[in-house]
Design a protein around this motif. Structure first.
Motif, mmCIF file in Angstrom:
data_model
loop_
_atom_site.group_PDB
_atom_site.id
_atom_site.type_symbol
_atom_site.label_atom_id
_atom_site.label_comp_id
_atom_site.label_asym_id
_atom_site.label_seq_id
_atom_site.Cartn_x
_atom_site.Cartn_y
_atom_site.Cartn_z
ATOM 1 N N HIS A 188 38.434 54.814 25.570
ATOM 2 C CA HIS A 188 39.248 55.196 24.419
ATOM 3 C C HIS A 188 38.456 54.949 23.143
ATOM 4 O O HIS A 188 37.486 54.199 23.122
ATOM 5 C CB HIS A 188 40.542 54.359 24.377
ATOM 6 N N GLY A 189 38.879 55.589 22.073
ATOM 7 C CA GLY A 189 38.405 55.258 20.743
ATOM 8 C C GLY A 189 39.516 54.526 20.015
ATOM 9 O O GLY A 189 40.699 54.720 20.307
ATOM 10 N N ASP A 190 39.179 53.671 19.071
ATOM 11 C CA ASP A 190 40.194 52.937 18.317
ATOM 12 C C ASP A 190 40.726 53.809 17.178
ATOM 13 O O ASP A 190 39.989 54.596 16.580
ATOM 14 C CB ASP A 190 39.623 51.633 17.762
ATOM 15 N N ILE A 191 41.998 53.634 16.865
ATOM 16 C CA ILE A 191 42.660 54.463 15.859
ATOM 17 C C ILE A 191 42.256 54.071 14.445
ATOM 18 O O ILE A 191 42.158 54.912 13.560
ATOM 19 C CB ILE A 191 44.192 54.309 15.995
ATOM 20 N N GLU A 201 32.413 37.843 25.193
ATOM 21 C CA GLU A 201 31.312 37.240 25.956
ATOM 22 C C GLU A 201 31.503 37.461 27.458
ATOM 23 O O GLU A 201 30.526 37.565 28.205
ATOM 24 C CB GLU A 201 31.244 35.731 25.683
ATOM 25 N N GLU A 202 32.758 37.511 27.897
ATOM 26 C CA GLU A 202 33.041 37.805 29.308
ATOM 27 C C GLU A 202 32.635 39.249 29.589
ATOM 28 O O GLU A 202 33.019 40.167 28.875
ATOM 29 C CB GLU A 202 34.540 37.625 29.587
ATOM 30 N N ALA A 203 31.832 39.465 30.619
ATOM 31 C CA ALA A 203 31.320 40.802 30.916
ATOM 32 C C ALA A 203 32.456 41.789 31.127
ATOM 33 O O ALA A 203 33.539 41.426 31.588
ATOM 34 C CB ALA A 203 30.426 40.751 32.153
ATOM 35 N N GLY A 204 32.201 43.041 30.780
ATOM 36 C CA GLY A 204 33.188 44.088 31.022
ATOM 37 C C GLY A 204 33.239 45.148 29.945
ATOM 38 O O GLY A 204 33.524 46.317 30.224
ATOM 39 N N LEU A 205 32.969 44.768 28.663
ATOM 40 C CA LEU A 205 33.024 45.743 27.581
ATOM 41 C C LEU A 205 31.808 46.661 27.637
ATOM 42 O O LEU A 205 30.667 46.195 27.687
ATOM 43 C CB LEU A 205 33.085 45.022 26.233
ATOM 44 N N GLU A 206 32.054 47.972 27.595
ATOM 45 C CA GLU A 206 30.980 48.966 27.616
ATOM 46 C C GLU A 206 31.293 50.056 26.590
ATOM 47 O O GLU A 206 32.449 50.412 26.377
ATOM 48 C CB GLU A 206 30.857 49.605 29.006
ATOM 49 N N LEU A 207 30.235 50.606 25.993
ATOM 50 C CA LEU A 207 30.389 51.736 25.072
ATOM 51 C C LEU A 207 29.657 52.946 25.627
ATOM 52 O O LEU A 207 28.705 52.817 26.404
ATOM 53 C CB LEU A 207 29.884 51.376 23.675
ATOM 54 N N ALA A 216 26.478 48.256 28.347
ATOM 55 C CA ALA A 216 27.206 46.990 28.250
ATOM 56 C C ALA A 216 26.977 46.358 26.875
ATOM 57 O O ALA A 216 25.871 46.411 26.324
ATOM 58 C CB ALA A 216 26.759 46.046 29.356
ATOM 59 N N VAL A 217 28.043 45.756 26.325
ATOM 60 C CA VAL A 217 27.961 45.042 25.051
ATOM 61 C C VAL A 217 28.064 43.557 25.364
ATOM 62 O O VAL A 217 29.074 43.092 25.895
ATOM 63 C CB VAL A 217 29.088 45.480 24.100
ATOM 64 N N ASN A 218 27.023 42.802 25.004
ATOM 65 C CA ASN A 218 26.947 41.388 25.387
ATOM 66 C C ASN A 218 26.666 40.522 24.159
ATOM 67 O O ASN A 218 25.521 40.176 23.876
ATOM 68 C CB ASN A 218 25.839 41.179 26.432
ATOM 69 N N PRO A 219 27.708 40.155 23.411
ATOM 70 C CA PRO A 219 27.487 39.331 22.219
ATOM 71 C C PRO A 219 27.237 37.878 22.579
ATOM 72 O O PRO A 219 27.647 37.409 23.651
ATOM 73 C CB PRO A 219 28.817 39.462 21.467
ATOM 74 N N ARG A 246 35.285 50.977 26.847
ATOM 75 C CA ARG A 246 36.202 50.614 27.924
ATOM 76 C C ARG A 246 35.945 49.170 28.332
ATOM 77 O O ARG A 246 34.915 48.584 27.963
ATOM 78 C CB ARG A 246 36.008 51.544 29.132
ATOM 79 N N VAL A 247 36.877 48.616 29.107
ATOM 80 C CA VAL A 247 36.670 47.322 29.748
ATOM 81 C C VAL A 247 36.801 47.554 31.243
ATOM 82 O O VAL A 247 37.892 47.880 31.739
ATOM 83 C CB VAL A 247 37.693 46.261 29.275
ATOM 84 N N VAL A 248 35.688 47.424 31.951
ATOM 85 C CA VAL A 248 35.675 47.753 33.376
ATOM 86 C C VAL A 248 36.119 46.561 34.212
ATOM 87 O O VAL A 248 36.078 45.413 33.773
ATOM 88 C CB VAL A 248 34.269 48.221 33.834
ATOM 89 N N ASN A 249 36.548 46.861 35.429
ATOM 90 C CA ASN A 249 36.970 45.806 36.347
ATOM 91 C C ASN A 249 35.754 45.040 36.861
ATOM 92 O O ASN A 249 34.762 45.653 37.264
ATOM 93 C CB ASN A 249 37.741 46.401 37.525
#
Length: 309
Positions: A188-191, A201-207, A216-219, A246-249
């Motif tokens: 999704h895109g943010d409104i 920091e927990e893995a899962g966020l991807e652009l 993967a986005v890894n701050p 997205r946030v993947v499983n």
């Protein structure tokens, strides 16, 4: 391919504006360190978030506001869908918004907050965190203004008393019945204008990159992930990108533990008209830009698309 920018807001904004602008134009994302939100406040907020979502389901559901579009209080698991998605996201959340004084001209757009009576310290903590997010967001917008060759404080009035929302997010451990294609947060895109995210920091966020690859986005611990929303993309005629993410499983042991995060969706004022900046209009195609629309009308249009109103 260059990397997603990681900048310190402790540096003078003119020094970081170019790096941030490049990253927002290429990826729609950047990582921001030294953002000024106290670590102790973040820690307290994280503890309270976990405690709230551990409450019984019937207790949490008592704070759902029917017909409110999820703008305040609790939104149960299985409610929100990404635009064009066929299945719901695997998450539940709580929203804190801006409290305006009685009689404020924008109060018709913003309902009062509600607070869980079971947790007396909840309100004070999240009012302070909301204010800290708000200030950090203004600093990021000031850097963006400089990148766009605008006065540093150009955006200050556009977001003054804006309809910004802080979301406390809980992704429960995965269950066998989640195997129907649902993921924690579908693409999704943010409104909104910009989003500031704690807890990535927990893995899962991807652009999704411009070459259609998931990155993967890894701050680092405690940093903010900041991304451009649809409103700012519209204002800049696509110069700054609102990128699908997205946030993947997770797999393995991580699938059996919950994930928590806290995004702050910074919005323009509801009465602000999103009209393409003149500097972002191509002289060779002067009609090639979106029509003006108020921030409130744009928000309502998008909330209908994601099943919240």
């Amino acid at each position: 391919m260059s990397k997603i920018a990681s900048v310190s807001l402790a540096r003078p904004l003119p020094e970081v504006s170019g790096e941030l602008g490049r990253s927002f134009a290429e990826y729609g994302f950047a990582i921001v360190r030294d953002h000024g939100i106290p670590a102790e406040l973040i820690s307290r907020a994280e503890q309270l978030t976990r405690a709230f979502f551990a409450l019984p389901d019937e207790t949490k559901r008592a704070y759902r506001i029917e017909g409110g579009g999820g703008a305040r209080g609790y939104t149960p698991f299985g409610t929100e869908k990404a635009k064009d998605a066929n299945v719901h996201d695997l998450k539940e959340f709580w929203h804190v918004g801006r409290d305006l004084p009685e009689g404020h001209p924008l109060s018709e757009y913003m309902a009062p907050n509600i607070w869980p009576s079971e947790m007396p310290e909840f309100r004070d903590t999240f009012e302070k965190l909301y204010a800290a997010f708000d200030e950090a967001g203004r600093r990021v917008l000031q850097a963006i203004a400089l990148h766009l060759d605008l006065p540093q404080h150009f955006f200050d009035e556009t977001v003054e008393d804006g309809n910004s929302v802080m979301r406390l997010l809980h992704y429960p451990p995965l269950a066998p019945e989640d195997a129907d294609g649902a993921i924690r947060a579908a693409a999704h895109g943010d409104i909104n204008t910009i989003t500031l995210l704690l807890g990535a920091e927990e893995a899962g966020l991807e652009l999704l990159t411009q070459s259609d690859e998931w990155l993967a986005v890894n701050p680092p611990e405690g940093a903010l992930v900041v991304n451009i929303g649809d409103m700012l993309e519209r204002l800049t005629n696509g110069h700054l990108r609102s990128t699908k993410h997205r946030v993947v499983n997770p797999e393995g042991a991580a699938a059996h533990r919950a994930r928590y995060s806290m995004p702050f969706f910074l919005h323009f004022r509801p009465d602000y008209v999103i009209e393409t900046l003149p500097s972002c209009i191509d002289p060779s195609a002067p009609e090639d830009h979106p029509e003006p629309i108020s921030a409130h009308d744009f928000l309502m249009q998008r909330l209908r698309e994601i099943n919240l109103v």
